[in-house]
Design an enzyme around this catalytic site. Structure first.
Site, short mmCIF file in Angstrom:
data_model
loop_
_atom_site.label_atom_id
_atom_site.label_comp_id
_atom_site.label_asym_id
_atom_site.label_seq_id
_atom_site.Cartn_x
_atom_site.Cartn_y
_atom_site.Cartn_z
N GLU A 53 0.86 -1.17 0.00
CA GLU A 53 0.00 0.00 0.00
C GLU A 53 0.90 1.23 0.00
OE1 GLU A 53 -2.09 -0.04 3.66
OE2 GLU A 53 -2.92 -2.04 3.38
N ASP A 64 -3.85 8.10 11.31
CA ASP A 64 -2.45 7.69 11.40
C ASP A 64 -1.81 8.18 12.68
OD1 ASP A 64 -2.27 6.36 8.88
OD2 ASP A 64 -2.35 8.31 7.92
#
Length: 270
Positions: A53, A64
């Protein structure tokens, strides 16, 4: 040129046929530089990753954790653009012949244009997109263009997702389902246990798509644990941290190659 959803599906099926989980690695484009990021992806493939990815760096990466935020910040300060993300996908795919997805928040695609983004991603040899913040009920335009260009649409499910919601999400997705093993942001964890296993079981009850687990795996032991119940093991922060901690780029490439090799043993139960 059409995208590589079939390559992604075939790769996940081949891992299953070998009696193991697939190893899916995440690295952001443009980190530490565009060229360095491409080399890092090649290194993790060389180490044994099945799928990569490519993160599209974002200024407000709500899912994140601090490690990936730091890498995104370096990439953004380096001036990374969507064109660099597409180049990263193209060069990684052309060098390896392996499936490369983009993981991105919705806003950059929306601004860039869905038709343009999907056409360029397919032309670059991309296999699809992971879209963690795109609600299924607002995804029709994306899915129409992704399908037209043979790109996977990977949605994220979480432990908080109710069974009916899981069914809606998995019915709309393609390629695989990304099961976030824990509530909260990405990052390495001490344990990635029971909550993830329960989520995979509930998700599999709604779909024939492979279910791959991310958020928290950082070593071969955890990879082996998750491989016991998931079709794929997704590792991001641990790779990024190896790059951040390395004294120079060459050492960083060797560190991520070594980690990929360790994790590749882990998903094989070794």
């Amino acid at each position: 040129m059409s995208g590589n959803i079939q390559l992604l599906s075939d790769t996940l099926a081949a891992a299953k046929a070998e009696g193991r989980s697939a190893l899916i690695a995440y690295l952001p484009a443009g980190f530490p530089t565009v060229d360095g990021g491409i080399d890092a992806i090649k290194a993790v493939f060389d180490g044994g990753a099945d799928v990569v990815e490519v993160g599209l760096p974002h200024s407000d990466p709500v899912l994140d954790g601090p490690v990936i935020q730091t890498a995104d910040d370096i990439a953004l300060r380096g001036g990374v653009k969507i064109a660099d993300v597409m180049r990263t996908v193209r060069e990684a795919y052309e060098a390896t012949g392996k499936p490369v997805l983009v993981m991105t928040y919705w806003n950059p695609i929306d601004r860039y244009g869905v038709e343009r983004f999907t056409a360029e991603l397919a032309e670059a040899g991309g296999a699809g997109c992971i879209l963690p913040d795109l609600p299924v009920q607002e995804s029709a335009l994306w899915r129409e263009h992704a399908e037209k260009h043979a790109l996977a649409t990977v949605f994220v499910v979480a432990p908080s997702s109710k069974d009916a919601r899981l069914a809606d999400i998995t019915a709309a997705g393609s390629g695989f389902v990304y099961a976030a093993s824990l509530m909260g942001v990405t990052g390495t964890r001490e344990s990635v246990g029971a909550q993830a296993q329960d989520l995979v079981r509930r998700t599999k009850a709604t779909t024939d798509l492979p279910v791959c687990v991310g958020l928290g795996v950082s070593n071969a032991g955890q990879a082996a644990e998750v491989a016991g119940f998931a079709d794929g093991v997704i590792v991001g922060s641990a790779f990024v941290k190896r790059m951040l901690d390395a004294p120079d780029e060459a050492a960083g490439l060797e560190a991520v190659r070594t980690l990929a090799a360790d994790l590749a043993q882990g998903v094989r139960g070794a």
